[in-house]
Design a protein around this motif. Structure first.
Motif, PDB file in Angstrom:
ATOM      1  N   GLU A 217       0.794  -1.223   0.000  1.00 25.59           N
ATOM      2  CA  GLU A 217       0.000   0.000   0.000  1.00 25.59           C
ATOM      3  C   GLU A 217       0.832   1.281   0.000  1.00 25.59           C
ATOM      4  OE1 GLU A 217      -3.186   0.083  -0.347  1.00 25.59           O
ATOM      5  OE2 GLU A 217      -3.825  -1.966   0.093  1.00 25.59           O
ATOM      6  N   GLY A 218       2.163   1.157   0.133  1.00 26.06           N
ATOM      7  CA  GLY A 218       2.970   2.373   0.192  1.00 26.06           C
ATOM      8  C   GLY A 218       4.422   2.111  -0.154  1.00 26.06           C
ATOM      9  N   ILE A 219       5.165   3.192  -0.337  1.00 27.81           N
ATOM     10  CA  ILE A 219       6.595   3.100  -0.645  1.00 27.81           C
ATOM     11  C   ILE A 219       7.317   4.247   0.059  1.00 27.81           C
ATOM     12  CG2 ILE A 219       6.314   4.429  -2.786  1.00 27.81           C
ATOM     13  CD1 ILE A 219       8.586   2.708  -3.986  1.00 27.81           C
ATOM     14  N   GLU A 220       8.460   3.936   0.649  1.00 26.98           N
ATOM     15  CA  GLU A 220       9.242   4.941   1.362  1.00 26.98           C
ATOM     16  C   GLU A 220      10.031   5.760   0.350  1.00 26.98           C
ATOM     17  OE1 GLU A 220      11.309   4.791   5.656  1.00 26.98           O
ATOM     18  OE2 GLU A 220      12.298   3.503   4.177  1.00 26.98           O
ATOM     19  N   VAL A 221       9.702   7.039   0.275  1.00 24.29           N
ATOM     20  CA  VAL A 221      10.370   7.953  -0.649  1.00 24.29           C
ATOM     21  C   VAL A 221      11.522   8.670   0.040  1.00 24.29           C
ATOM     22  CG1 VAL A 221      10.097  10.022  -2.073  1.00 24.29           C
ATOM     23  CG2 VAL A 221       8.287   8.273  -2.041  1.00 24.29           C
ATOM     24  N   LEU A 222      11.240   9.266   1.198  1.00 30.14           N
ATOM     25  CA  LEU A 222      12.258   9.993   1.946  1.00 30.14           C
ATOM     26  C   LEU A 222      13.026   9.042   2.853  1.00 30.14           C
ATOM     27  CD1 LEU A 222      10.113  13.097   3.022  1.00 30.14           C
ATOM     28  CD2 LEU A 222      11.679  12.931   1.076  1.00 30.14           C
ATOM     29  N   HIS A 223      14.340   8.983   2.662  1.00 25.78           N
ATOM     30  CA  HIS A 223      15.191   8.090   3.465  1.00 25.78           C
ATOM     31  C   HIS A 223      16.632   8.571   3.334  1.00 25.78           C
ATOM     32  CE1 HIS A 223      17.489   4.479   4.611  1.00 25.78           C
ATOM     33  NE2 HIS A 223      16.448   4.210   5.376  1.00 25.78           N
ATOM     34  N   PRO A 224      17.442   8.446   4.386  1.00 19.91           N
ATOM     35  CA  PRO A 224      18.832   8.920   4.320  1.00 19.91           C
ATOM     36  C   PRO A 224      19.661   8.315   3.197  1.00 19.91           C
ATOM     37  CG  PRO A 224      18.211   8.480   6.587  1.00 19.91           C
ATOM     38  CD  PRO A 224      17.087   7.974   5.740  1.00 19.91           C
ATOM     39  N   HIS A 225      19.313   7.093   2.756  1.00 22.14           N
ATOM     40  CA  HIS A 225      20.060   6.443   1.679  1.00 22.14           C
ATOM     41  C   HIS A 225      19.479   6.729   0.294  1.00 22.14           C
ATOM     42  CE1 HIS A 225      23.047   4.120   3.923  1.00 22.14           C
ATOM     43  NE2 HIS A 225      22.113   3.911   4.827  1.00 22.14           N
ATOM     44  N   HIS A 226      18.499   7.612   0.222  1.00 24.72           N
ATOM     45  CA  HIS A 226      17.916   7.978  -1.062  1.00 24.72           C
ATOM     46  C   HIS A 226      18.416   9.346  -1.506  1.00 24.72           C
ATOM     47  CE1 HIS A 226      14.064   5.257  -1.102  1.00 24.72           C
ATOM     48  NE2 HIS A 226      15.193   4.569  -1.065  1.00 24.72           N
ATOM     49  N   GLY A 227      18.984   9.395  -2.693  1.00 22.11           N
ATOM     50  CA  GLY A 227      19.298  10.671  -3.312  1.00 22.11           C
ATOM     51  C   GLY A 227      18.120  11.090  -4.175  1.00 22.11           C
ATOM     52  N   HIS A 228      18.315  12.128  -4.957  1.00 21.36           N
ATOM     53  CA  HIS A 228      17.229  12.647  -5.799  1.00 21.36           C
ATOM     54  C   HIS A 228      16.740  11.586  -6.783  1.00 21.36           C
ATOM     55  CE1 HIS A 228      14.834  15.524  -8.051  1.00 21.36           C
ATOM     56  NE2 HIS A 228      15.413  15.107  -9.160  1.00 21.36           N
ATOM     57  N   GLU A 229      17.657  10.839  -7.363  1.00 24.15           N
ATOM     58  CA  GLU A 229      17.273   9.829  -8.358  1.00 24.15           C
ATOM     59  C   GLU A 229      16.398   8.745  -7.739  1.00 24.15           C
ATOM     60  OE1 GLU A 229      19.412   6.528 -11.292  1.00 24.15           O
ATOM     61  OE2 GLU A 229      20.585   8.209 -10.495  1.00 24.15           O
ATOM     62  N   GLU A 230      16.789   8.274  -6.533  1.00 28.05           N
ATOM     63  CA  GLU A 230      16.007   7.227  -5.866  1.00 28.05           C
ATOM     64  C   GLU A 230      14.630   7.750  -5.452  1.00 28.05           C
ATOM     65  OE1 GLU A 230      20.186   6.158  -5.803  1.00 28.05           O
ATOM     66  OE2 GLU A 230      19.170   7.943  -5.041  1.00 28.05           O
ATOM     67  N   GLU A 231      14.588   8.985  -4.986  1.00 32.13           N
ATOM     68  CA  GLU A 231      13.299   9.574  -4.609  1.00 32.13           C
ATOM     69  C   GLU A 231      12.370   9.673  -5.810  1.00 32.13           C
ATOM     70  OE1 GLU A 231      13.736  13.291  -2.654  1.00 32.13           O
ATOM     71  OE2 GLU A 231      14.848  12.477  -0.940  1.00 32.13           O
TER      72      GLU A 231
END
Length: 294
Positions: A217-231
């Protein structure tokens, strides 16, 4: 008022007790916190009640250590508003907890065999509520003078997974994780809203269609290991499959790989509202489907 949807206490692999976490939350003006310890809902009901006393909403959560067996990748699944102690989660996760602790004991045995002067009893005094993690082993090594930090050259040397043609570390023990699709189903069975955790960190985007079919039902967008591309990639999948866009700091206190502030990846109160609304709609759909089956 900030929101924290991904954090760990010393029940799993965080350094902070729940009370210490609350103190930090008050300093950071956080009004909603999801406790997402690895593979356990231990003491969650107690935490929810304590939160009510001081005016902070504690969202009962979990982070299940799943795996994509088709692609050979780790896939962590977060669950929000789960029923603590639910049979579906206990049956799925309790064997994993025991396997992790047994693997940690083997790690310590290997280190002792290689000449490191530590003991299982020494390591065990640092253990969390569900057993020993690698961070606890590192604390014993630090106490014995082998390193001055949890993460660094020694950690890489002894725990390396042996990727990119490198030899595995001397204390690396492969863990048998649970099927990520079963993790999604177990969270739903426990009344929770399943969300894919940090897909950019583990490269777990490709399994998303299968997870959606299972009930993601969801996906983690904001995370310390996510840069702009991953977000951006996470947002694209969220839009394609009508997934809630979440975020969290993945706070581990002193046991984090890098310093991170609780609440620093706040997705906003509207994300909490969206999770509650999705949980409600899931419950209604389950009743409808049950009546159809009858």
């Amino acid at each position: 008022m900030k929101v924290e949807l991904h954090c760990h206490t010393n029940i799993s692999d965080g350094s902070s007790s729940f009370e210490e976490l609350l103190e930090t939350a008050k300093r950071e003006s956080i009004g909603h916190i999801a406790i997402t310890n690895h593979d356990t809902t231990m003491r969650l009901q107690e935490m929810v009640e304590r939160g009510k006393e001081i005016g902070i909403e504690i969202i009962p959560g979990i982070e299940v250590s799943g795996y994509d067996f088709a692609r050979g990748r780790r896939v962590h699944i977060l669950g929000y508003f789960v029923e603590p102690g639910h049979k579906a989660l206990e049956e799925l996760c309790n064997p994993l907890i025991h396997k992790r602790n047994a693997a940690s004991e083997k790690m310590v045995e290997r280190l002792i065999h290689e000449g490191y002067r530590i003991t299982w009893d020494q390591v065990s005094k640092f253990r969390g509520g569900t057993g020993v993690y690698k961070q606890h082993i590192m604390l014993a090594l630090r106490e014995s003078g082998y390193t001055d930090s949890i993460y660094g050259d020694l950690y890489k040397k002894i725990f390396s997974r042996g990727q990119n043609g490198e030899e595995p570390g001397i204390a690396f023990i492969p863990m048998e994780y649970v099927d990520a699709i079963l993790a999604v189903k177990a969270i739903r069975a426990a009344g929770g809203v399943p969300v894919l955790a940090h897909p950019g960190q583990y490269g777990s985007f490709e399994i998303i269609p299968d997870l959606v079919e299972a009930g993601l039902e969801g996906i983690e967008v904001l995370h310390p290991h996510h840069g702009h591309e991953e977000e951006e990639r996470a947002i694209s999948y969220a839009d394609q499959y009508n997934l809630i866009k979440t975020g969290g700091s993945d706070f581990h206190g002193d046991y984090g790989e890098n310093p991170i502030r609780l609440g620093s990846m706040s997705p906003g109160k509207e994300c909490v509202d969206a999770l509650k609304l999705r949980k409600k709609s899931m419950s209604i759909n389950d009743v409808v489907l049950k009546n159809i089956d009858l």
